[in-house]
Write a protein that holds these residues in place. Structure first.
Motif, PDB file in Angstrom:
ATOM      1  N   GLU A 191      34.001  36.723  52.199  1.00  0.00           N
ATOM      2  CA  GLU A 191      33.287  36.905  50.932  1.00  0.00           C
ATOM      3  C   GLU A 191      31.925  36.219  50.965  1.00  0.00           C
ATOM      4  O   GLU A 191      30.927  36.784  50.499  1.00  0.00           O
ATOM      5  CB  GLU A 191      34.122  36.361  49.769  1.00  0.00           C
ATOM      6  N   LYS A 226      30.493  46.985  35.707  1.00  0.00           N
ATOM      7  CA  LYS A 226      30.942  46.474  37.000  1.00  0.00           C
ATOM      8  C   LYS A 226      31.738  47.515  37.777  1.00  0.00           C
ATOM      9  O   LYS A 226      32.158  47.279  38.892  1.00  0.00           O
ATOM     10  CB  LYS A 226      31.754  45.202  36.799  1.00  0.00           C
ATOM     11  N   ASN A 227      31.901  48.666  37.208  1.00  0.00           N
ATOM     12  CA  ASN A 227      32.604  49.764  37.867  1.00  0.00           C
ATOM     13  C   ASN A 227      31.688  50.379  38.924  1.00  0.00           C
ATOM     14  O   ASN A 227      30.610  50.867  38.614  1.00  0.00           O
ATOM     15  CB  ASN A 227      33.002  50.798  36.814  1.00  0.00           C
ATOM     16  N   VAL A 278      26.283  44.134  42.240  1.00  0.00           N
ATOM     17  CA  VAL A 278      27.583  44.314  41.593  1.00  0.00           C
ATOM     18  C   VAL A 278      28.672  43.670  42.444  1.00  0.00           C
ATOM     19  O   VAL A 278      29.547  42.968  41.933  1.00  0.00           O
ATOM     20  CB  VAL A 278      27.881  45.812  41.353  1.00  0.00           C
ATOM     21  N   ILE A 279      28.604  43.880  43.737  1.00  0.00           N
ATOM     22  CA  ILE A 279      29.579  43.284  44.660  1.00  0.00           C
ATOM     23  C   ILE A 279      29.464  41.760  44.629  1.00  0.00           C
ATOM     24  O   ILE A 279      30.467  41.046  44.541  1.00  0.00           O
ATOM     25  CB  ILE A 279      29.384  43.832  46.085  1.00  0.00           C
ATOM     26  N   ARG A 331      28.354  39.848  42.252  1.00  0.00           N
ATOM     27  CA  ARG A 331      28.896  39.354  40.977  1.00  0.00           C
ATOM     28  C   ARG A 331      30.420  39.222  41.040  1.00  0.00           C
ATOM     29  O   ARG A 331      30.996  38.292  40.486  1.00  0.00           O
ATOM     30  CB  ARG A 331      28.541  40.294  39.829  1.00  0.00           C
ATOM     31  N   GLN A 332      31.075  40.173  41.692  1.00  0.00           N
ATOM     32  CA  GLN A 332      32.533  40.155  41.785  1.00  0.00           C
ATOM     33  C   GLN A 332      33.037  39.025  42.689  1.00  0.00           C
ATOM     34  O   GLN A 332      34.135  38.525  42.483  1.00  0.00           O
ATOM     35  CB  GLN A 332      33.045  41.497  42.316  1.00  0.00           C
ATOM     36  N   LEU A 333      32.254  38.646  43.676  1.00  0.00           N
ATOM     37  CA  LEU A 333      32.701  37.668  44.667  1.00  0.00           C
ATOM     38  C   LEU A 333      32.337  36.223  44.320  1.00  0.00           C
ATOM     39  O   LEU A 333      32.886  35.300  44.903  1.00  0.00           O
ATOM     40  CB  LEU A 333      32.125  38.024  46.046  1.00  0.00           C
TER      41      LEU A 333
END
Length: 144
Positions: free
Chosen positions: A38, A95-96, A112-113, A115-117
């Motif tokens: 990550e 975030k989709n 976006v990726i 932000r998710q990690l």
């Protein structure tokens, strides 16, 4: 730990800088492979965005990558010499990933990726610097 800063002017150097940071993390901390992967994704996305979109691959402009570890949290900031962008626009994106794919086609998914990690992400006002915080501990799912 004192903060360490790397300066990148050549896009070819991105993978070398990412490797140096990952090596530094693994030397002093026991971090699982999933978290290391990550971190690698986060660093690649942020640095490549700065070099390509911020500095427009101009070898006379620099990208500054600063990191430090405090209490098992990785702090990273990436700043370019570009004019920046409006970070508020990224906050409006769902975030989709399907939504992002429809809006941006070949770009726009990186943030976006990231932000998710990350545990936290923040942009400066003009949008040419991003800072993130990533917990180096694996978060175990709670039993329900």
């Amino acid at each position: 730990m004192k903060a360490i800063t790397y300066i990148i002017s050549n896009p070819v150097d991105v993978s070398d800088i990412v490797s140096l940071i990952l090596d530094y993390i693994t030397l002093g901390h026991c971090v699982c492979e999933d978290v290391m992967f990550e971190i690698k994704v986060i660093l690649n996305e942020l640095i490549v965005n700065a070099v390509q979109h911020g500095n427009k691959c101009n070898e006379y402009k620099h990208t500054y990558v600063t990191f430090k570890i405090i209490d098992n949290f990785l702090y990273v900031s990436v700043m370019d010499e570009g004019s920046g962008f409006n970070p508020a626009k990224t906050a409006l994106i769902n975030k989709n990933l399907d939504c992002v794919n429809n809006l941006y086609c070949d770009h726009g998914r990186g943030l976006v990726i990231v932000r998710q990690l990350c545990d936290k992400i923040k942009f400066n006002k003009c949008g040419n610097k991003v800072s993130i915080i990533k917990n180096l501990d694996v978060q175990q799912p709670k039993d329900v």
